[in-house]
Scaffold this motif. Structure first.
Motif, PDB file in Angstrom:
ATOM      1  N   UNK A   6       0.828  -1.278   0.016  1.00 18.91           N
ATOM      2  CA  UNK A   6       0.070  -0.184   0.158  1.00 18.91           C
ATOM      3  C   UNK A   6       0.902   1.252   0.216  1.00 18.91           C
ATOM      4  N   UNK A   7       0.774   2.015  -1.018  1.00 19.74           N
ATOM      5  CA  UNK A   7       1.373   3.177  -1.124  1.00 19.74           C
ATOM      6  C   UNK A   7       2.757   3.125  -1.557  1.00 19.74           C
ATOM      7  N   UNK A   8       3.398   2.291  -1.843  1.00 21.12           N
ATOM      8  CA  UNK A   8       4.815   2.296  -2.400  1.00 21.12           C
ATOM      9  C   UNK A   8       4.722   2.265  -3.976  1.00 21.12           C
ATOM     10  N   UNK A   9       4.617   3.544  -4.306  1.00 17.22           N
ATOM     11  CA  UNK A   9       4.577   3.891  -5.823  1.00 17.22           C
ATOM     12  C   UNK A   9       4.902   5.096  -5.856  1.00 17.22           C
ATOM     13  N   UNK A  10       5.285   5.707  -7.188  1.00 16.09           N
ATOM     14  CA  UNK A  10       5.702   7.101  -7.343  1.00 16.09           C
ATOM     15  C   UNK A  10       4.367   8.056  -7.102  1.00 16.09           C
ATOM     16  N   UNK A  11       3.135   7.599  -7.443  1.00 14.96           N
ATOM     17  CA  UNK A  11       2.001   8.375  -7.488  1.00 14.96           C
ATOM     18  C   UNK A  11       1.765   8.808  -5.734  1.00 14.96           C
ATOM     19  N   UNK A  12       1.786   7.929  -5.054  1.00 11.15           N
ATOM     20  CA  UNK A  12       1.450   7.936  -3.713  1.00 11.15           C
ATOM     21  C   UNK A  12       2.705   9.053  -2.824  1.00 11.15           C
ATOM     22  N   UNK A  13       3.661   8.534  -3.506  1.00 10.91           N
ATOM     23  CA  UNK A  13       5.020   9.303  -2.750  1.00 10.91           C
ATOM     24  C   UNK A  13       4.875  10.936  -3.120  1.00 10.91           C
ATOM     25  N   UNK A  14       4.707  11.151  -4.524  1.00 14.89           N
ATOM     26  CA  UNK A  14       4.514  12.372  -4.982  1.00 14.89           C
ATOM     27  C   UNK A  14       3.503  13.373  -4.476  1.00 14.89           C
ATOM     28  N   UNK A  15       2.350  12.488  -4.151  1.00 16.32           N
ATOM     29  CA  UNK A  15       1.084  13.373  -3.875  1.00 16.32           C
ATOM     30  C   UNK A  15       1.425  13.385  -2.132  1.00 16.32           C
ATOM     31  N   UNK A  16       1.897  12.523  -1.365  1.00 18.52           N
ATOM     32  CA  UNK A  16       2.146  12.920   0.001  1.00 18.52           C
ATOM     33  C   UNK A  16       3.224  14.000   0.078  1.00 18.52           C
TER      34      UNK A  16
END
Length: 81
Positions: A6-16
């Protein structure tokens, strides 16, 4: 939860990361009473959600897992009698 990645992807890291910057801007604005800067930080937080979702749609989000079985088709009930 670690198996779901859960959340280990570029989209999640960029959004956070972008939303963290927005919250930092708003936090500084609260210390030095600046209403305009506060709302600018909140706008950055909203933009973070848009950027994260756009990146996810573009294929940089979590990919569908091959470990889960496909959803079963709906069956029609059989009349008794």
């Amino acid at each position: 939860m670690s198996k779901a990645a859960h959340g280990h992807n570029p989209a999640a890291w960029t959004g956070v990361t972008i939303s963290f910057i927005g919250f930092c801007i708003s936090g500084v604005a609260m210390i030095m009473p600046n209403v305009l800067l506060f709302w600018a930080g909140m706008a950055v937080v909203v933009i973070a959600g848009v950027v994260g979702k756009a990146m996810s749609i573009a294929g940089m989000g979590k990919q569908p897992s091959k470990h889960f079985a496909p959803v079963a088709e709906e069956r029609t009930p059989v009349a008794a009698g």
